[in-house]
Design a protein around this motif. Structure first.
Motif, PDB file in Angstrom:
ATOM      1  N   ARG A  69      63.344   4.062   3.106  1.00 43.97           N
ATOM      2  CA  ARG A  69      64.381   4.818   3.000  1.00 43.97           C
ATOM      3  C   ARG A  69      64.682   4.802   1.333  1.00 43.97           C
ATOM      4  NH1 ARG A  69      66.399   0.156   6.244  1.00 43.97           N
ATOM      5  NH2 ARG A  69      67.039   1.004   8.090  1.00 43.97           N
ATOM      6  N   GLY A  70      65.464   5.991   0.954  1.00 46.38           N
ATOM      7  CA  GLY A  70      65.550   6.230  -0.356  1.00 46.38           C
ATOM      8  C   GLY A  70      67.097   6.589  -0.497  1.00 46.38           C
ATOM      9  N   LYS A  71      67.708   6.412  -1.839  1.00 46.81           N
ATOM     10  CA  LYS A  71      69.100   6.494  -1.667  1.00 46.81           C
ATOM     11  C   LYS A  71      69.176   6.796  -3.466  1.00 46.81           C
ATOM     12  CE  LYS A  71      73.862   5.510  -0.925  1.00 46.81           C
ATOM     13  NZ  LYS A  71      74.884   4.334  -0.392  1.00 46.81           N
ATOM     14  N   GLN A  72      69.583   7.922  -3.535  1.00 47.75           N
ATOM     15  CA  GLN A  72      70.025   8.209  -5.056  1.00 47.75           C
ATOM     16  C   GLN A  72      71.309   8.490  -5.373  1.00 47.75           C
ATOM     17  OE1 GLN A  72      67.464  11.832  -5.812  1.00 47.75           O
ATOM     18  NE2 GLN A  72      66.281  11.001  -7.052  1.00 47.75           N
ATOM     19  N   THR A  73      71.766   7.950  -6.470  1.00 44.91           N
ATOM     20  CA  THR A  73      73.027   8.181  -6.905  1.00 44.91           C
ATOM     21  C   THR A  73      73.331   9.472  -7.626  1.00 44.91           C
ATOM     22  OG1 THR A  73      72.707   6.586  -8.791  1.00 44.91           O
ATOM     23  CG2 THR A  73      73.544   5.663  -6.760  1.00 44.91           C
ATOM     24  N   GLU A  74      74.385  10.098  -7.636  1.00 47.82           N
ATOM     25  CA  GLU A  74      74.727  11.254  -8.097  1.00 47.82           C
ATOM     26  C   GLU A  74      74.919  10.884  -9.705  1.00 47.82           C
ATOM     27  OE1 GLU A  74      74.735  15.512  -8.069  1.00 47.82           O
ATOM     28  OE2 GLU A  74      74.889  14.140  -6.272  1.00 47.82           O
ATOM     29  N   GLY A  97      61.663  11.618  -8.445  1.00 45.46           N
ATOM     30  CA  GLY A  97      62.934  11.494  -8.954  1.00 45.46           C
ATOM     31  C   GLY A  97      63.470  10.040  -8.400  1.00 45.46           C
ATOM     32  N   PHE A  98      62.956   9.519  -7.721  1.00 46.31           N
ATOM     33  CA  PHE A  98      63.531   8.014  -7.182  1.00 46.31           C
ATOM     34  C   PHE A  98      62.860   7.171  -7.842  1.00 46.31           C
ATOM     35  CE2 PHE A  98      64.161  10.542  -3.440  1.00 46.31           C
ATOM     36  CZ  PHE A  98      65.420  10.139  -2.908  1.00 46.31           C
ATOM     37  N   ASN A 149      53.533   7.947  -9.966  1.00 37.88           N
ATOM     38  CA  ASN A 149      53.906   9.320 -10.475  1.00 37.88           C
ATOM     39  C   ASN A 149      54.593  10.030  -8.993  1.00 37.88           C
ATOM     40  OD1 ASN A 149      51.913   9.168 -12.683  1.00 37.88           O
ATOM     41  ND2 ASN A 149      50.279   9.370 -11.640  1.00 37.88           N
ATOM     42  N   GLY A 150      55.645   9.622  -8.680  1.00 38.87           N
ATOM     43  CA  GLY A 150      56.479  10.154  -7.676  1.00 38.87           C
ATOM     44  C   GLY A 150      55.833  10.140  -6.437  1.00 38.87           C
TER      45      GLY A 150
END
Length: 141
Positions: free
Chosen positions: A76-81, A58-59, A116-117
Motif C-alpha cells: 500500500r502507498g498513501k501520499q499526502t497532498e 515520489g513515495f 531509487n523509486g
C-alpha cells in the motif's frame, strides 16, 4: 444464465474459499503502480527466490506499507497532498494505491527495500516435501 466461477470445477476440491480472494484481487489491482516479478538465479540446491518490484516514484518509506495477511501480500502507498509551493502546472498528483499478490502455500517474504523509486519485495519458495501417503482400502460389508 449463471456465470461459472473461476475455481468452480470438480477437479479443484476444497478451493471454494479462494474464489472470493481471487475476485477481491481482481478488483483491487487497477494497474497502478506498475510492477515486475523476476526469478532470481539459484545457487546450488537453494530454494527458488522471487522479487516483486513496484515503481513507486515520489513515495517515501513512511508512505509505504507492505503486509502479509493469510496468503495475500499487500503493498500500500498513501501520499499526502502538498500544500506548499506556487505551481504553474500540477501534473504529479498525490495518490494512493493498494496492490495485492496471492502467494502459494509455503511462500515466505524475506524483506522489502526502497531504492531509487523502486520498492523491491523478496520472496522464497521452499521446495515442497514430496509426501506419499498410502490410503488403505477396506471392503464394504
Amino acid at each position: 444464465m449463471s456465470r461459472m466461477k473461476p475455481l468452480a470445477t470438480p477437479l479443484l476440491l476444497g478451493f471454494e474459499s479462494n474464489n472470493s480472494v481471487v475476485t477481491q484481487i481482481a478488483r483491487a489491482n487497477d494497474g497502478y503502480p506498475p510492477y515486475d516479478i523476476e526469478r532470481l538465479r539459484e545457487t546450488g540446491g537453494a530454494p527458488e527466490r522471487l522479487r516483486i518490484t513496484l515503481a513507486v516514484a515520489g513515495f517515501s518509506e513512511s508512505e509505504l506499507d507492505v503486509s502479509l495477511q493469510a496468503n495475500r501480500l499487500i503493498a500500500r502507498g498513501k501520499q499526502t497532498e502538498r500544500s506548499d509551493g506556487d505551481f504553474l502546472f500540477r501534473g504529479i498528483a498525490a495518490r494512493q494505491f493498494q496492490r495485492v499478490f496471492l502467494l502459494a502455500e509455503g511462500m515466505e517474504v524475506l524483506g522489502a527495500t526502497l531504492k531509487n523509486g523502486l520498492l523491491s519485495i523478496d520472496l522464497v519458495r521452499p521446495e515442497p516435501a514430496q509426501v506419499v501417503k498410502k490410503i488403505n482400502i477396506s471392503t464394504a460389508q
